[in-house]
Design an enzyme around this catalytic site. Structure first.
Site, short mmCIF file in Angstrom:
data_model
loop_
_atom_site.label_atom_id
_atom_site.label_comp_id
_atom_site.label_asym_id
_atom_site.label_seq_id
_atom_site.Cartn_x
_atom_site.Cartn_y
_atom_site.Cartn_z
N TYR A 51 0.85 -1.07 -0.46
CA TYR A 51 -0.14 0.00 -0.36
C TYR A 51 0.72 1.37 0.27
O TYR A 51 0.33 2.35 -0.56
CB TYR A 51 -1.12 -0.14 1.35
CG TYR A 51 -2.07 -0.73 0.81
CD1 TYR A 51 -2.33 -1.94 -0.27
CD2 TYR A 51 -3.10 -1.50 1.88
CE1 TYR A 51 -3.36 -2.33 0.07
CE2 TYR A 51 -3.82 -2.35 2.54
CZ TYR A 51 -3.75 -2.81 0.84
OH TYR A 51 -5.24 -3.77 1.02
N LYS A 92 3.42 -15.06 2.17
CA LYS A 92 3.21 -15.96 0.60
C LYS A 92 4.87 -16.03 0.14
O LYS A 92 5.37 -15.57 -0.73
CB LYS A 92 2.66 -15.32 -0.81
CG LYS A 92 2.11 -15.34 -2.10
CD LYS A 92 1.68 -16.63 -1.78
CE LYS A 92 1.14 -17.52 -3.28
NZ LYS A 92 0.17 -18.46 -2.71
N ASP A 105 -2.60 -18.47 1.04
CA ASP A 105 -4.01 -18.78 0.80
C ASP A 105 -4.12 -20.34 1.52
O ASP A 105 -5.41 -20.01 2.26
CB ASP A 105 -3.71 -19.25 -0.76
CG ASP A 105 -2.09 -19.80 -0.78
OD1 ASP A 105 -0.66 -20.24 0.06
OD2 ASP A 105 -2.16 -20.85 -2.12
N ASP A 160 -5.42 -6.85 6.17
CA ASP A 160 -6.80 -5.98 5.43
C ASP A 160 -7.71 -7.53 4.90
O ASP A 160 -8.96 -7.26 5.45
CB ASP A 160 -6.34 -5.62 4.22
CG ASP A 160 -7.45 -4.58 4.56
OD1 ASP A 160 -8.00 -4.35 4.71
OD2 ASP A 160 -7.23 -3.92 2.92
N ASP A 214 -11.32 -8.78 7.56
CA ASP A 214 -12.75 -8.85 7.13
C ASP A 214 -12.94 -10.44 6.71
O ASP A 214 -14.12 -10.34 7.56
CB ASP A 214 -12.83 -8.32 5.14
CG ASP A 214 -12.75 -6.88 5.83
OD1 ASP A 214 -12.80 -6.15 6.61
OD2 ASP A 214 -13.40 -5.78 4.94
#
Ligand code: NAD
Length: 371
Positions: free
Chosen positions: A144, A195, A228, A252, A256
């Site tokens: 970001y 990852k 994942d 992020d 959620d």
């Protein structure tokens, strides 16, 4: 400031922000009246409304107050008109920029499934019963913030959008250290999610967190997951997690997803913390995980509990008031146990109540607990 009261800056923001912050202010008043926690309260603007009022998403006087505040309580940003503000303004002057300016590198997002709300979750009750986890999301670096970024013209009507994912050693170490410390104060388990099978940034992340575990936190039960698989495990068996530490974008998204374990985004509080200065003081920013929710704004139907629980987090992390934090969390739990449901956590209930009525129920619970 003449007195010794801590500075609390309140920023309602946009959309349902002013509604949930108005209600949280009633809870703050309750604590000021009934408990020995008092604040020097100031107010500030931030967001779309501020941009239209004074031409800046984060006006200078909000930034000044934010730098001086012991804690900041924020509602939400976004909604109507947000997309019309140039992306550079949003990036340089919006919430992301404020987080960066205040050095808020760690976003602490608890997800606790209340037994009374199991019917509001989209997952089976046996999967979510007892879930009590924290996601620590790195907040001031990663994709970001990485440069270069942009959209470039390649000619012939073709464009290329690009971003840079990056982490430095100190950025990884400080968020990992805070997460190991949090785990030690809970069930002593930490899971690092990245990852590293594909991304160099994540390879470095994995190596650094592993090193820190071996050097300073070998007492903490530690595991690693690829994002994942981590997303799948979070939905398959969320009870296996205590504290999760992860990068900005992964955090992020995963937090959620974790919201659905608890029933609604309207239940999820958060705290964002900076490093400590020489005097041990941190910048601290408390906000619900949800956004401006323009689809329901102005109707007095938003769930105020995420904002109220964010204030509870400030009592714990900024105001050295653990007993009051627990009191407020119990009051919220009792209010929900009493069958009080806003529309987002309706579940199997037949009736729903308003934002104001949910706060009435929390204050009623506080009065009963304090009696
Ligand atoms: P959102 O969180 O605003 O809403 C998602 C859904 O959840 C909506 O259906 C909304 O009605 C519901 N919801 C959210 N909070 C609720 C609450 N307290 N009670 C009941 N229902 C609730 O996310 P979005 O719709 O993707 O984004 C809307 C705007 O908010 C966008 O402009 C976005 O950029 C912004 N946003 C801001 C933040 C923030 O302030 N930190 C976070 C996320 C999104």
């Amino acid at each position: 400031m003449a007195d010794n009261k801590p500075n609390l800056l309140i920023i309602p923001g946009d959309g349902i922000g002013p509604e949930v912050i108005r209600e949280t202010s009633r809870v703050i008043e309750w604590f000021e009246t009934n408990r020995k926690v008092t604040f020097h309260i100031t107010h500030g603007q931030l967001g779309v409304a501020a941009y239209h009022d004074v031409g800046a998403m984060t006006p200078d006087n909000t930034l000044d107050k934010a730098r001086k505040a012991d804690a900041i309580l924020f509602g939400a940003i976004g909604g109507d008109g947000y997309e019309d503000i140039p992306i550079e303004v949003r990036r340089e002057d919006g919430l992301l920029a404020l987080r960066k300016k205040l050095g808020l590198f760690a976003n602490i997002r608890p997800a606790v499934a209340f037994d009374e709300l199991l019917d509001a979750s989209s997952l089976k009750p046996e999967v979510v019963r007892g879930v009590d986890l924290i996601i620590v999301r790195e907040l001031s670096s990663g994709i970001y913030f990485g440069e270069p970024r942009g959209i470039e013209d390649l000619g012939n009507g073709i464009q290329r959008g690009f971003n840079t994912m990056q982490y430095t050693t100190p950025e990884i170490q400080r968020v990992a250290r805070l997460s190991f410390e949090l785990a030690r104060g809970r069930r002593n388990q930490l899971c690092s999610i990245e990852k590293s099978n594909v991304l160099e940034t994540s390879k470095l992340w994995r190596a650094e967190v592993r090193k820190l575990h071996q050097a300073e936190y070998s007492d903490v039960d530690f595991k690693e997951l690829i994002v994942d698989a981590g997303a799948m495990e979070l939905i398959r068996n969320p009870k296996q997690f205590d504290v999760i530490v992860t990068g900005n974008m992964f955090g992020d998204i995963l937090s959620d997803a974790a919201a659905m374990l608890t029933g609604s985004l309207g239940m999820l509080p958060s705290a964002s913390l900076s490093e400590e200065d020489e005097s041990g003081r941190r910048n601290a920013f408390y906000e619900p995980v949800h956004g401006a929710a323009p689809d329901i704004a102005g109707n007095d139907i938003a769930n105020p509990l995420a904002a109220i629980l964010s204030f509870a987090m400030s009592l714990r992390h900024s105001f050295d008031a653990e007993a009051e934090a627990e009191l407020l969390e119990s009051a919220v739990r009792n209010a929900v146990a009493g069958g009080n449901r806003t529309a987002d956590i309706k579940g199997d209930a037949t009736q729903t109540i308003s934002t104001t009525q949910m706060t009435d129920a929390v204050i009623d619970s506080l009065n009963r607990l304090a009696a």
